[in-house]
Design a protein around this motif. Structure first.
Motif, short mmCIF file in Angstrom:
data_model
loop_
_atom_site.label_atom_id
_atom_site.label_comp_id
_atom_site.label_asym_id
_atom_site.label_seq_id
_atom_site.Cartn_x
_atom_site.Cartn_y
_atom_site.Cartn_z
N THR A 281 0.81 -1.21 0.00
CA THR A 281 0.00 0.00 0.00
C THR A 281 0.85 1.26 0.00
OG1 THR A 281 -1.61 -1.26 1.30
CG2 THR A 281 -1.95 1.12 1.12
N ASP A 282 0.59 2.14 -0.99
CA ASP A 282 1.26 3.45 -1.12
C ASP A 282 2.77 3.35 -1.33
OD1 ASP A 282 -1.19 4.77 -0.77
OD2 ASP A 282 -0.97 4.76 1.41
N LYS A 283 3.25 2.19 -1.74
CA LYS A 283 4.69 2.02 -1.94
C LYS A 283 5.02 1.91 -3.43
CE LYS A 283 5.36 -0.36 2.48
NZ LYS A 283 5.70 -1.64 3.13
N ASP A 284 6.26 2.27 -3.75
CA ASP A 284 6.81 2.01 -5.08
C ASP A 284 7.38 0.60 -5.04
OD1 ASP A 284 6.53 4.72 -6.37
OD2 ASP A 284 7.74 5.26 -4.61
N VAL A 285 6.75 -0.30 -5.75
CA VAL A 285 7.08 -1.71 -5.68
C VAL A 285 7.86 -2.13 -6.93
CG1 VAL A 285 6.15 -4.07 -5.53
CG2 VAL A 285 4.99 -2.18 -4.35
N ILE A 286 8.92 -2.87 -6.72
CA ILE A 286 9.66 -3.46 -7.84
C ILE A 286 9.68 -4.97 -7.63
CG2 ILE A 286 11.87 -3.69 -9.01
CD1 ILE A 286 12.39 -0.75 -8.43
N VAL A 287 9.15 -5.68 -8.60
CA VAL A 287 9.13 -7.15 -8.57
C VAL A 287 10.28 -7.64 -9.43
CG1 VAL A 287 7.81 -9.21 -9.11
CG2 VAL A 287 6.62 -7.15 -8.29
N ILE A 288 11.19 -8.39 -8.83
CA ILE A 288 12.38 -8.88 -9.53
C ILE A 288 12.14 -10.35 -9.90
CG2 ILE A 288 14.86 -9.23 -9.40
CD1 ILE A 288 14.96 -6.98 -7.32
N GLY A 289 11.96 -10.60 -11.18
CA GLY A 289 11.64 -11.93 -11.67
C GLY A 289 10.42 -11.86 -12.56
N GLY A 290 10.54 -12.43 -13.76
CA GLY A 290 9.50 -12.25 -14.77
C GLY A 290 8.57 -13.41 -14.98
N GLY A 291 8.57 -14.40 -14.07
CA GLY A 291 7.72 -15.58 -14.26
C GLY A 291 6.34 -15.41 -13.67
N ASP A 292 5.65 -16.54 -13.49
CA ASP A 292 4.29 -16.51 -12.96
C ASP A 292 4.23 -15.95 -11.55
OD1 ASP A 292 3.25 -17.58 -15.28
OD2 ASP A 292 3.25 -19.65 -14.55
N THR A 293 5.23 -16.28 -10.73
CA THR A 293 5.23 -15.78 -9.36
C THR A 293 5.38 -14.26 -9.35
OG1 THR A 293 6.20 -17.85 -8.56
CG2 THR A 293 6.33 -15.96 -7.10
N GLY A 294 6.22 -13.75 -10.22
CA GLY A 294 6.35 -12.31 -10.35
C GLY A 294 5.04 -11.66 -10.76
N SER A 295 4.36 -12.29 -11.71
CA SER A 295 3.06 -11.79 -12.15
C SER A 295 2.06 -11.78 -11.00
CB SER A 295 2.54 -12.66 -13.30
OG SER A 295 1.21 -12.34 -13.62
N ASP A 296 2.08 -12.82 -10.17
CA ASP A 296 1.18 -12.88 -9.02
C ASP A 296 1.47 -11.76 -8.03
OD1 ASP A 296 0.10 -15.13 -10.19
OD2 ASP A 296 1.17 -16.54 -8.89
N CYS A 297 2.74 -11.45 -7.86
CA CYS A 297 3.12 -10.34 -6.97
C CYS A 297 2.62 -9.00 -7.52
CB CYS A 297 4.64 -10.28 -6.82
SG CYS A 297 5.34 -11.61 -5.82
N ILE A 298 2.65 -8.86 -8.83
CA ILE A 298 2.17 -7.63 -9.46
C ILE A 298 0.68 -7.45 -9.18
CG2 ILE A 298 1.70 -6.54 -11.69
CD1 ILE A 298 4.33 -7.85 -12.69
N GLY A 299 -0.12 -8.47 -9.49
CA GLY A 299 -1.55 -8.36 -9.28
C GLY A 299 -1.91 -8.12 -7.83
N THR A 300 -1.20 -8.76 -6.91
CA THR A 300 -1.46 -8.57 -5.48
C THR A 300 -1.07 -7.17 -5.03
OG1 THR A 300 -1.10 -10.95 -5.11
CG2 THR A 300 -0.96 -9.49 -3.19
N SER A 301 0.07 -6.67 -5.49
CA SER A 301 0.52 -5.32 -5.12
C SER A 301 -0.46 -4.26 -5.61
CB SER A 301 1.92 -5.06 -5.69
OG SER A 301 2.87 -5.94 -5.13
N ILE A 302 -0.96 -4.43 -6.81
CA ILE A 302 -1.92 -3.47 -7.35
C ILE A 302 -3.20 -3.48 -6.52
CG2 ILE A 302 -3.42 -3.01 -9.34
CD1 ILE A 302 -1.04 -3.90 -11.11
N ARG A 303 -3.63 -4.65 -6.08
CA ARG A 303 -4.82 -4.73 -5.23
C ARG A 303 -4.57 -4.16 -3.85
NH1 ARG A 303 -5.16 -7.98 -9.22
NH2 ARG A 303 -7.16 -8.77 -10.02
N HIS A 304 -3.34 -4.15 -3.40
CA HIS A 304 -3.01 -3.49 -2.12
C HIS A 304 -3.10 -1.98 -2.23
CE1 HIS A 304 -0.45 -6.88 -0.08
NE2 HIS A 304 -1.70 -7.25 -0.33
#
Length: 488
Positions: A281-304
């Motif tokens: 929440t309210d953070k600048d997030v960088i996900v390191i890794g381009g696979g499915d797990t990285g994609s899951d982190c992206i969707g979760t971070s956006i929902r946060h």
């Protein structure tokens, strides 16, 4: 096939998504299913190709043309029996599998392949809706007892198959609920957990015993398992997370993806005591890794409610077409854009993180990267080199490491005295899934390393066949690609 010219008459049509602005407000699944007529048309696209190469792409050996034809004919219950004859949990694979079968589809050589995964999902959902999937208890019990360690897809598949053979099966899970990575790793917006629970209710009714909150190797020792059970199959996941050994990696805000995602699963499930909150929440997030797990982190971070989300991948950006060196029907390394990527993340390729930056209190504030390039080396792996003068500093308060895994926990394996292979996986041949210790078998990530859900289910099924053979001298359980039509 029922519609010989179907592939000429109908174009591929996939499920649509709820708009991104709506779906990121919650953790519900957001796909909009096709209607029955549209699905029958998609089944009609399956060609009378003579040799169904989709079988070679599917680790389970699913009878794909058969259930596609049944869907086209409107024979959904028949399609259900065909699908379940080779796949214990199509509701999981129909949502989560990357569909290697579609990359091997003959139609995919020069057209869009048949939408096999979506057809699979709709078959099983239709079956549940109509009450066709019910408990199928074995007609008689043997006097053999089997322990399954781990309740992910490999463990659940092994347990159901062994239970069908009549053995008394106990599944041990160290987490508080059954499901492994399906429960604590896959975001709810990709698969809501009631999908697990409805199948779990059937497995329990069939007679499988589940024990949660039990850390085998700690709460129960290997010697205890040997005394109580006639066979043990290890089906734990790959749990040792790959680290990023660079300066600043110990800063608060540098978080493993598989700490971040399971905590959010528990949060969505209503768990209150989560320990240290890992939120974007309210953070600048960088996900390191381009696979499915990285994609899951992206969707979760956006929902946060992250302020921004960026995704770093050290590999160069792939093209959308099949590479020349990866011909059909093999799995191609091409650019894949997930629904989470489309929700607002910016992707960067050929980029390497060199250093994390923090403040005086040890909190992450940014990181430094450089661009890289991959140079071909004849007969060897490409050489990675840094591009001079490309260092860049990025603002970041949460860095999520989605770098994969290097192996599984070895406590129980060490207690048994099991051997490991050169990749630190438990050593066992695919020909019989046996370890070096009699009565101990292994399947899934602990045997083959981090892999796909469809491989996990396949390994669980195959291991069950060999365990049954070990216990009884022979087995009536099916091997890969063999139908088991009477059983749903």
């Amino acid at each position: 096939m029922g519609k010989t010219t179907g592939f000429l008459e109908f174009e591929r049509k996939d499920e649509s998504y709820a708009p991104a602005k709506e779906r990121v407000k919650n953790y519900n699944e957001f796909t909009k299913p096709l209607n029955q007529t549209e699905l029958r048309n998609q089944g009609a696209r399956c060609m009378d190709c003579g040799i169904p190469f989709c079988h070679s792409g599917c680790p389970l050996g699913n009878l794909i043309p058969d259930f596609n034809d049944a869907v086209y004919q409107g024979k959904w219950e028949k399609a259900t029996k065909i699908l379940h004859s080779t796949n214990n949990f199509p509701e999981f694979t129909g949502r989560l599998c990357p569909a290697p079968c579609e990359e091997a589809c003959v139609l995919g050589i020069n057209e869009d392949p048949v939408s096999i995964e979506n057809i699979e999902k709709n078959i099983v959902e239709t079956a549940f809706k109509n009450g066709w999937i019910t408990a199928n208890t074995p007609p008689k019990r043997t006097d053999k007892k089997v322990a399954v360690i781990g309740s992910g897809p490999a463990g659940l598949a092994a347990a159901q198959q062994l239970n069908r053979a009549g053995h008394t099966v106990t599944v041990y899970e160290r987490d508080e609920k059954i499901g492994g990575l399906l429960r604590y790793g896959i975001p709810d917006f990709k698969m809501e957990k009631n999908v697990i629970d409805r199948r779990l209710a059937i497995l329990e009714e069939e007679g499988i015993i589940f024990k949660t909150g039990v850390h085998v190797g700690v709460d129960i020792k290997a010697d205890d398992l040997k005394k109580e059970f006639d066979a043990v199959v290890l089906c734990g996941g790959a749990t040792i997370k790959r680290t990023l050994p660079i300066p600043g990696s110990d800063l608060k805000g540098v978080v493993q993806a598989m700490d971040f995602l399971p905590q959010n699963n528990r949060r969505v499930d209503g768990v209150k005591d989560l320990g240290e909150e890992l939120v974007a929440t309210d953070k600048d997030v960088i996900v390191i890794g381009g696979g499915d797990t990285g994609s899951d982190c992206i969707g979760t971070s956006i929902r946060h409610g992250a302020n921004s989300v960026s995704n770093f991948e050290i590999m160069p950006m792939a093209g959308t077409e099949r590479p020349v060196g990866q011909p059909w029907p093999f799995w191609p390394m091409r650019l894949r854009t997930s629904s989470s990527h489309k929700e607002g993340a910016e992707r960067f390729f050929s980029i390497s993180t060199k250093k994390f930056i923090g403040d005086e209190n040890g909190n992450l504030t940014g990181l430094i990267t450089s661009e890289v390039k991959w140079q071909p080396v004849p007969g060897q792996r490409p050489k990675l080199t840094e591009v001079a003068g490309t260092e860049k500093e990025w603002k970041c308060q949460l860095a999520l490491l989605a770098l994969g895994f290097t192996g599984s926990e070895t406590t129980l394996a060490d207690q048994f005295g099991l051997e490991f292979d050169e990749r630190t996986n438990i050593k066992a041949s695919e020909s019989n899934y046996k370890t070096n210790i009699p009565s101990v078998f292994v399947a899934g990530d602990q045997r083959r390393g981090q892999s796909l859900i469809v491989w996990a289910i396949s390994e669980g099924r195959q291991a069950a066949y060999h365990i049954d053979t070990y216990l009884m001298g022979k087995s009536n359980l099916p091997l890969k690609g063999e139908g088991d039509l009477p059983r749903i």
